[in-house]
Design a protein around this motif. Structure first.
Motif, PDB file in Angstrom:
ATOM      1  N   GLN A   1       0.838  -1.300  -0.136  1.00  0.00           N
ATOM      2  CA  GLN A   1       0.013   0.092   0.089  1.00  0.00           C
ATOM      3  C   GLN A   1       0.869   1.314  -0.101  1.00  0.00           C
ATOM      4  O   GLN A   1       0.565   2.121  -0.600  1.00  0.00           O
TER       5      GLN A   1
ATOM      6  N   LEU B   1      -1.046   4.453  -1.504  1.00  0.00           N
ATOM      7  CA  LEU B   1      -2.346   4.279  -0.865  1.00  0.00           C
ATOM      8  C   LEU B   1      -2.207   4.889   0.370  1.00  0.00           C
ATOM      9  O   LEU B   1      -2.950   5.036   1.370  1.00  0.00           O
TER      10      LEU B   1
ATOM     11  N   VAL C   1       0.326  11.614  -0.062  1.00  0.00           N
ATOM     12  CA  VAL C   1       0.129  10.615  -1.339  1.00  0.00           C
ATOM     13  C   VAL C   1      -1.236  11.104  -2.123  1.00  0.00           C
ATOM     14  O   VAL C   1      -0.916  11.000  -3.403  1.00  0.00           O
ATOM     15  N   ASP C   2      -2.036  11.753  -1.615  1.00  0.00           N
ATOM     16  CA  ASP C   2      -2.977  12.498  -2.662  1.00  0.00           C
ATOM     17  C   ASP C   2      -2.454  13.108  -3.807  1.00  0.00           C
ATOM     18  O   ASP C   2      -3.226  13.478  -4.904  1.00  0.00           O
TER      19      ASP C   2
ATOM     20  N   LEU D   1      -1.083  12.279  -7.957  1.00  0.00           N
ATOM     21  CA  LEU D   1      -2.163  11.562  -9.148  1.00  0.00           C
ATOM     22  C   LEU D   1      -1.433  11.193 -10.101  1.00  0.00           C
ATOM     23  O   LEU D   1      -1.569   9.984 -10.665  1.00  0.00           O
TER      24      LEU D   1
ATOM     25  N   ARG E   1       0.668   8.264  -9.550  1.00  0.00           N
ATOM     26  CA  ARG E   1      -0.105   7.000  -9.284  1.00  0.00           C
ATOM     27  C   ARG E   1      -0.801   6.459 -10.354  1.00  0.00           C
ATOM     28  O   ARG E   1      -0.858   5.150 -10.635  1.00  0.00           O
ATOM     29  N   ARG E   2      -0.755   7.516 -11.677  1.00  0.00           N
ATOM     30  CA  ARG E   2      -1.460   6.599 -12.780  1.00  0.00           C
ATOM     31  C   ARG E   2      -0.525   6.276 -13.796  1.00  0.00           C
ATOM     32  O   ARG E   2      -0.685   5.570 -14.715  1.00  0.00           O
TER      33      ARG E   2
ATOM     34  N   SER F   1      -0.293   0.664 -10.961  1.00  0.00           N
ATOM     35  CA  SER F   1      -1.315  -0.092 -10.877  1.00  0.00           C
ATOM     36  C   SER F   1      -1.395  -0.893  -9.503  1.00  0.00           C
ATOM     37  O   SER F   1      -0.289  -1.535  -9.440  1.00  0.00           O
ATOM     38  N   PHE F   2      -2.317  -1.351  -8.898  1.00  0.00           N
ATOM     39  CA  PHE F   2      -2.355  -2.147  -7.640  1.00  0.00           C
ATOM     40  C   PHE F   2      -3.347  -3.094  -7.749  1.00  0.00           C
ATOM     41  O   PHE F   2      -4.648  -2.604  -7.838  1.00  0.00           O
TER      42      PHE F   2
ATOM     43  N   PRO G   1     -10.073   2.258 -16.037  1.00  0.00           N
ATOM     44  CA  PRO G   1      -8.535   2.955 -15.504  1.00  0.00           C
ATOM     45  C   PRO G   1      -8.448   3.958 -16.792  1.00  0.00           C
ATOM     46  O   PRO G   1      -7.916   5.126 -16.821  1.00  0.00           O
TER      47      PRO G   1
ATOM     48  N   TRP H   1     -10.577   7.213 -16.586  1.00  0.00           N
ATOM     49  CA  TRP H   1     -10.017   8.140 -15.521  1.00  0.00           C
ATOM     50  C   TRP H   1      -8.860   8.751 -15.992  1.00  0.00           C
ATOM     51  O   TRP H   1      -8.461   9.890 -15.599  1.00  0.00           O
ATOM     52  N   ARG H   2      -8.185   8.228 -17.065  1.00  0.00           N
ATOM     53  CA  ARG H   2      -6.626   8.851 -17.550  1.00  0.00           C
ATOM     54  C   ARG H   2      -7.219   9.583 -18.690  1.00  0.00           C
ATOM     55  O   ARG H   2      -6.102  10.026 -19.324  1.00  0.00           O
TER      56      ARG H   2
END
Lengths: 234, 358
Positions: free
Chosen positions: B47, B52, B71-72, B75, B78-79, B82-83, B102, B105-106
């Protein structure tokens, strides 16, 4: 109970002859309550998302307060709306008192706690993994919240059914905010109240039956929608 | 540039420290398996690597970016990753729509999105499931959906938390085949946590053993399983023969160790008097009915205490002053007439022993 039987016959007659005034009142009731649901939904869905996805002080207290307001008396909301929008009230300049618009606002305020509270419960009932999975796959927090709301859509629909039922069946607020003006703000519930006061029990019963019939049709339609969605996901 | 670099990373929840001083790196295209018992901290580590969660202390660098803020705020980073979480869920939509999320979202356009979904369905052999709803998928299918959904964004780092836990053997095989195909392409850095040691051995370039929040050892699978660096790792990877002793003498890399009064010879470079652990795999132990003059430097007589038969193999436990287990075929067991109480000669080479300092 001859009144019940006579009321039933009268309701059938009014429906069969598509009585102009009854149809107009029924249509107005339906329109005001549907619009109130729409307004409440537009406000409550994002708000429920904000409350569910964020941690802030007194969050639990806020949710408890919202749940407490589920059963707020309609006449109390009517009184608040009346005081706010009466000529001398803070919103009096809008001139909305005794208009269908204010009835929409009042009903929306009345059902907001139900829709908001039940939507928060629906989101909380969803696996926390939904938003976490979305985030782990590259969704922004906002995109993850939208997905979560989408996942909870059938439970949100239940909240709407509850809200609509409460809105279309209330009378205190409609009287105080709308004034029961014939041809303008008269709804099925205010008409029932008036006819009962006038002693025309048969007509009051007939209007009551029509109200129940409308509520039944709307509920069946929404339930079928919910059922179809649920079947689709399995 | 390493894709992942963790330096002295720790994570605490209140007063309990779940990760302690993790030092870890992964090169581009490398496949690393993290093994360890339940509660070892594998999920917390993944995580953190998946942005996360944030370490309580230590430094973390992902794809060249040092993680310093919340961590927010990463983005974009994070893109690029993948987890696949443990016991993944499918969103309440069709298999195809799940794969498309996914990409949506991208901001991937519809034409490209559909082409990539189709290609992924074919790659994973799941074209037949394209229109099926999430609720109708089996556990194995959901797991493959989760992996396909994680891969569709072409991540540079793929994290998988127990991807085959709770699956039936057929589904495990399917998921492993899919992972092996991705690993072979060497385009994605893969960190997979598992409690299945053989799976780690089959899939990974390197294996890390986590125990009680610490990364005890990160080595090649062969080293982990034949040359563990601690008694805890040895125990976890199933090193059945573990002895303790004291080095009596050293002669050009060959040491003589006193193990329960017996002299055992092994390859090591410790001085006389050093307290050591010795590890020996049961398959490296040979049994004879009488003493043989072979090349093995260690040969002891002992009495058979127990025999376990499982399939074509038998595990024979012998007491030769210290307990030792040997694996023999069932056929050999019968040919040699081995039975509980019988005396046998146990033999193993000095090179088969792995010695570490206590």
């Amino acid at each position: 109970m001859p009144e019940l039987w006579l009321g039933f016959l009268k309701a059938l007659k009014l429906l069969a002859t598509l009585d102009r005034e009854v149809m107009e009142i029924a249509g107005r009731s339906l329109a005001i309550s549907s619009l109130a649901c729409l307004v409440a939904m537009v406000v409550c869905l994002p708000l429920a998302g904000v409350i569910h996805f964020n941690r802030f002080p007194a969050r639990r207290l806020l949710i408890s307060a919202i749940q407490t307001l589920y059963g707020i008396p309609t006449v109390l909301v009517g009184l608040l709306v009346f005081l706010l929008f009466s000529r001398s009230g803070p919103m009096g300049f809008l001139g909305l008192l005794f208009t269908p618009a204010l009835m929409v606002i009042g009903q929306a305020l009345l059902i907001m706690p139900v829709i908001l509270g039940l939507t928060i419960s629906a989101l909380a009932g969803l696996d926390r993994k939904v938003s976490r999975t979305a985030v782990s796959l590259g969704a922004s927090r906002f995109q993850a919240a939208l997905l979560t709301l989408r996942e909870a859509r059938f439970m949100v629909l239940s909240a709407l059914i509850m809200g609509f039922g409460r809105a279309i069946s209330e009378v205190g607020l409609a009287l105080m905010a709308g004034g029961n003006i014939r041809g303008y703000t008269r709804t099925l519930t205010t008409a029932i109240s008036l006819e009962t006061a006038k002693g025309d029990i048969e007509l009051a019963l007939a209007l009551g039956m029509i109200l129940l019939l409308i509520a039944l049709i709307i509920n069946i339609a929404l339930n079928r929608l919910q059922q179809a969605g649920s079947d689709e996901s399995h | 540039m390493n894709h992942i670099e963790a330096i002295d990373v720790s994570r605490s929840f209140g007063s309990s420290e779940v990760l302690h001083g993790i030092d870890f790196h992964a090169e581009p295209g490398e496949a690393i398996a993290i093994i360890g018992p339940t509660g070892a901290g594998k999920t917390t580590l993944l995580q953190i690597l998946g942005l996360l969660d944030k370490p309580s202390s230590g430094r973390l660098k992902l794809l060249g970016t040092e993680i310093t803020a919340s961590v927010d705020s990463y983005l974009g980073l994070r893109r690029r990753m993948s987890f696949v979480q443990q016991k993944p869920i499918a969103f309440n939509a069709s298999f195809r729509d799940n794969l498309a999320y996914p990409l949506r979202w991208r901001g991937v356009g519809r034409t490209e999105r559909e082409a990539r979904v189709q290609a992924m369905l074919e790659l994973t052999g799941m074209s037949g499931c394209a229109r099926r709803k999430a609720g109708t998928l089996s556990g194995g299918e959901t797991q493959r959906l989760a992996i396909a959904r994680a891969l569709i964004s072409r991540p540079e780092i793929l994290l998988l938390d127990e991807p085959t836990a709770n699956l039936d053997p057929d589904s495990v095989l399917n998921v492993e085949r899919l992972l092996a195909a991705i690993i072979q392409e060497r385009k994605t850095t893969i960190i997979v946590s598992t409690h299945d040691m053989n799976q780690a051995r089959r899939l990974a370039d390197r294996v890390g053993v986590m125990m009680k929040g610490r990364l005890m050892q990160v080595s090649s699978p062969d080293d982990i399983f034949s040359a563990p660096q601690s008694i805890e790792v040895a125990g976890f990877v199933g090193m059945e023969n573990m002895f303790s002793g004291t080095i009596l003498a050293r002669n050009e890399g060959l040491v003589t160790v006193d193990v329960a009064g017996r002299e055992v010879q092994a390859l090591a470079d410790y001085r006389a008097g050093t307290e050591v652990h010795l590890f020996l795999r049961p398959e490296d132990v040979t049994l004879f009915q009488r003493r043989e003059a072979g090349s093995a430097r260690n040969s002891f007589a002992g009495k058979i205490n127990r025999i376990f038969i499982f399939g074509a193999l038998s595990r024979v436990e012998i007491d030769c002053g210290f307990p030792i287990a040997a694996l023999v075929t069932r056929e050999s067991l019968e040919d040699m007439g081995l039975a509980v109480g019988a005396v046998v000669h146990v033999s193993f080479k000095a090179t088969a022993l792995h010695v570490i300092q206590k």
